[in-house]
Design an enzyme around this catalytic site. Sequence first.
Site, PDB file in Angstrom:
ATOM      1  N   CYS A 176      16.359  -4.527 -21.599  1.00  0.00           N
ATOM      2  CA  CYS A 176      16.344  -5.165 -22.924  1.00  0.00           C
ATOM      3  C   CYS A 176      15.130  -4.686 -23.706  1.00  0.00           C
ATOM      4  O   CYS A 176      15.228  -4.329 -24.875  1.00  0.00           O
ATOM      5  CB  CYS A 176      16.282  -6.677 -22.826  1.00  0.00           C
TER       6      CYS A 176
ATOM      7  N   GLU B  81      23.956  -3.889 -22.331  1.00  0.00           N
ATOM      8  CA  GLU B  81      23.329  -3.561 -23.619  1.00  0.00           C
ATOM      9  C   GLU B  81      24.322  -2.765 -24.480  1.00  0.00           C
ATOM     10  O   GLU B  81      24.463  -3.005 -25.667  1.00  0.00           O
ATOM     11  CB  GLU B  81      22.031  -2.761 -23.428  1.00  0.00           C
TER      12      GLU B  81
HETATM   13  C1  LIG Z   1      20.996  -7.833 -26.628  1.00  0.00           C
HETATM   14  C2  LIG Z   1      19.538  -7.630 -26.832  1.00  0.00           C
HETATM   15  N1  LIG Z   1      18.869  -6.873 -25.967  1.00  0.00           N
HETATM   16  C3  LIG Z   1      17.562  -6.678 -26.126  1.00  0.00           C
HETATM   17  C4  LIG Z   1      16.888  -7.244 -27.190  1.00  0.00           C
HETATM   18  C5  LIG Z   1      15.436  -7.015 -27.388  1.00  0.00           C
HETATM   19  N2  LIG Z   1      14.636  -8.041 -26.803  1.00  0.00           N
HETATM   20  C6  LIG Z   1      15.028  -9.252 -26.610  1.00  0.00           C
HETATM   21  S1  LIG Z   1      13.853 -10.238 -25.887  1.00  0.00           S
HETATM   22  C7  LIG Z   1      12.815  -9.014 -25.779  1.00  0.00           C
HETATM   23  C8  LIG Z   1      11.479  -9.201 -25.162  1.00  0.00           C
HETATM   24  C9  LIG Z   1      10.367  -9.317 -26.129  1.00  0.00           C
HETATM   25  O1  LIG Z   1      10.462 -10.340 -27.021  1.00  0.00           O
HETATM   26  C10 LIG Z   1      13.402  -7.890 -26.318  1.00  0.00           C
HETATM   27  C11 LIG Z   1      12.776  -6.642 -26.350  1.00  0.00           C
HETATM   28  C12 LIG Z   1      17.619  -8.038 -28.085  1.00  0.00           C
HETATM   29  N3  LIG Z   1      17.028  -8.635 -29.137  1.00  0.00           N
HETATM   30  N4  LIG Z   1      18.937  -8.214 -27.882  1.00  0.00           N
END
Ligand SMILES: Cc1ncc(C[n+]2csc(CCO)c2C)c(N)n1
Length: 232
Positions: free
Chosen positions: A135, A205
Site C-alpha cells: 500500500c 492494489e
Molecule cells: C487502496 C489503497 N492503497 C494504498 C493507499 C495508500 N495508503 C494508504 S494508508 C497508507 C499509509 C500512510 O498513511 C498509504 C500509503 C491508499 N490510499 N489506498
Amino acid sequence: MSFTKEVRKKADPIWQASFHHPFVKELGEGTLDLTRFRYYVMQDAYYLRHFARVQAIGAAKSTDLATTARLAHHAQSTCEAELSLHETFAELLGITEEEKAAFIPAPTAYAYTSHMYRAAYEGHLGDVIAAILPCYWLYYEIGERLKDCKPAEPIYQKWIGTYSSDWFRSLVEEQIARLDAIAEAVTEADRKRMEQHFLISSEYEYEFWEMAYRLETWPSARKEIQAYVHNN
Ligand SMILES: Cc1ncc(C[n+]2csc(CCO)c2C)c(N)n1
C-alpha cells in the site's frame, strides 16, 4: 538480495499492470471521469479506516516499545493525514452526509481489508508489515511516476502531490527497513508466508483500480439491475 527487493521483483508484473491501469493513467492525464474518482474516494475512505486499525494491530503485536510507538504513530497519521485528505476530496466532490450514511463497501474493498485483517490476526509483526507494505510502496512509486504530470483537474494534482512528497517517502523507507530486519530474523516458512501476503496485497492494489474504474457492485445489485432491464 534483501527480502523486500526479492518480493518487489516477484510482484513486478502486477505492479506494472497498476502503473498502466487506465484509472492511474487517466488520473495523471487529467482525463479520469470524476464519477470514477468519487467512487474511489468513498471506497478508499473505508479502506483507510480499516488500514489504520491493521496498523494498530501491528503496534500491539510489536515486541519492543519503540516499534509499538512508531506503528501507533503510523496508525494516527493514517487517520489524520489520509482521512483528512479524503474529507477535503469529499467536500470538493460534493459527497453528502446522506451518501456517506448509505455507503456500502464494494466486494474488492471488503476483500482487500479482510485480507489485511487475516494476515494480522494469524501472524506476527512481519505478517502485518508484509500485508501493508505494498500500500505504501506502490503508491510511492505511482507518485514518483506521476509527479511531473500537471492534470488540469486540481483534485488530481492534490492526490499526486500527497504521494510524491518527502514525508511519504520516509514512511515507505521506514517500513521497508523494518520488514527486511524482521525477514532476516525469522524462519524460511515465515518468509514464504510474508511473501504471499505481500503478493496478495499487490494483486488487490490492482483490483482496487479495477473496482473503481468499473464502479464495482455486489452481484445482487447487478441482478436487480438486470431484472429491471428485463422487465422494462
Ligand atoms: C487502496 C489503497 N492503497 C494504498 C493507499 C495508500 N495508503 C494508504 S494508508 C497508507 C499509509 C500512510 O498513511 C498509504 C500509503 C491508499 N490510499 N489506498
